[in-house]
Scaffold this active site. Sequence first.
Site, PDB file in Angstrom:
ATOM      1  N   ALA A   1       0.819  -1.215   0.000  1.00 42.45           N
ATOM      2  CA  ALA A   1       0.000   0.000   0.000  1.00 42.45           C
ATOM      3  C   ALA A   1       0.852   1.265   0.000  1.00 42.45           C
ATOM      4  O   ALA A   1       0.689   2.148  -0.847  1.00 42.45           O
ATOM      5  CB  ALA A   1      -0.934  -0.015   1.206  1.00 42.45           C
TER       6      ALA A   1
ATOM      7  N   ASP B   1      10.199  -5.740  -4.166  1.00 45.66           N
ATOM      8  CA  ASP B   1       9.216  -6.441  -3.336  1.00 45.66           C
ATOM      9  C   ASP B   1       9.392  -7.944  -3.506  1.00 45.66           C
ATOM     10  O   ASP B   1       9.778  -8.426  -4.573  1.00 45.66           O
ATOM     11  CB  ASP B   1       7.792  -6.041  -3.722  1.00 45.66           C
TER      12      ASP B   1
ATOM     13  N   ARG C   1      -6.438  -1.411  -1.449  1.00 47.75           N
ATOM     14  CA  ARG C   1      -5.650  -0.246  -1.067  1.00 47.75           C
ATOM     15  C   ARG C   1      -4.332  -0.089  -1.834  1.00 47.75           C
ATOM     16  O   ARG C   1      -3.684   0.951  -1.734  1.00 47.75           O
ATOM     17  CB  ARG C   1      -5.308  -0.310   0.437  1.00 47.75           C
TER      18      ARG C   1
ATOM     19  N   CYS D   1      17.648   4.238  17.725  1.00 45.68           N
ATOM     20  CA  CYS D   1      17.593   5.132  18.888  1.00 45.68           C
ATOM     21  C   CYS D   1      16.198   5.195  19.492  1.00 45.68           C
ATOM     22  O   CYS D   1      16.034   5.367  20.702  1.00 45.68           O
ATOM     23  CB  CYS D   1      18.015   6.544  18.497  1.00 45.68           C
TER      24      CYS D   1
ATOM     25  N   CYS E   1      -1.584  -5.070   9.384  1.00 48.65           N
ATOM     26  CA  CYS E   1      -2.840  -4.996   8.641  1.00 48.65           C
ATOM     27  C   CYS E   1      -3.444  -6.382   8.442  1.00 48.65           C
ATOM     28  O   CYS E   1      -4.631  -6.507   8.157  1.00 48.65           O
ATOM     29  CB  CYS E   1      -2.634  -4.301   7.293  1.00 48.65           C
TER      30      CYS E   1
END
Length: 339
Positions: free
Chosen positions: A34, A55, A66, A169, A181
Amino acid sequence: MSERYSRQELFVPIGKEGQEKIRQKHVLVIGAGALGTGSAESLVRMGVGKLTIVDRDYVEWSNLQRQQLYDEEDAKQRVPKAIAAHKRLSQLNSEVEIHGLVQDVSATEAEQLIRDVDLIMDATDNFDTRMILNDVAQKYNIPWIYGACVGSYGLSYSIIPGKTPCLNCLLETVPIGGLTCDTAGIISPAVQMVVAYQITEALKILVEDDCSLRNQLISFDLWKNQHTSIIVDQLKKQSCPSCGDHPTYPYLEHQSQSKVAVLCGRDTVQIRPSHRITVDLENVANLLSKQADSVVRNPYLVSFKMGDFRLVLFKDGRALIHGTKNIEEAKSFYYRYLG
């Protein structure tokens, strides 16, 4: 073509000089879900010179709600997201050099991917990869923009090596983990809001307007009408192993054994071979057709179903076993049919 970016150039903080800077930059987007599809589309439309989108997954029906670069045919054919994204982005702007890469991002890949990159956009779905991005950005002095969303909630934070606290940090102080999700769902306005924050900061970095950077961690919940800005300057640690006085970049430690992991929030286990290989997908599909159900092949992967499990094998030997979170069970299934 001369009018293409005219409205963007009319915006005084960008102008023609800023547009030319945008055209000279290379942005790396890690993840084509998304956030990745939203960010990549915006970057291509604004005229970035080069965009690489990476990906490890393929398009499924649940993505279409979405993930804006994909359509039903991509889901039917189980097209890898990076390939489908590349095709769609190329149709949007032929002036941009676009690269879509189907691969998982470990420390090895991360250090290869960042060559000549000016900005890294985080669109991942897991903290292991984010921490690798954090270390590689610090090591090679590349700004990166963190983003995450789930349900109606979202976060965004720009990390500038040598100036801001890094993600390492913040881990002990700022709540930046939790649900996914796949466990809590997600609504598209939350995605669009995070993308808006990320891309606005990206524009500032690309036109080199560092003085306008937000320098705060933004969080919001659209459904609950909540919006928070957190000042994190004081959280930068001299002892941080990623960005401190004596960094060791712990998340870039290379391991030469096979990588097996449960994907975030999903009944899916990923198995990576210990070294790079090239799989003959046609041969695998022919062999499986005699013993497995629902064998599907495209130029990038082979998918088949056996009992309660579905296995997806990519050309680089990487496999996704759907239907279990049990690593040993997934490995047994994998080696039974592909070992």
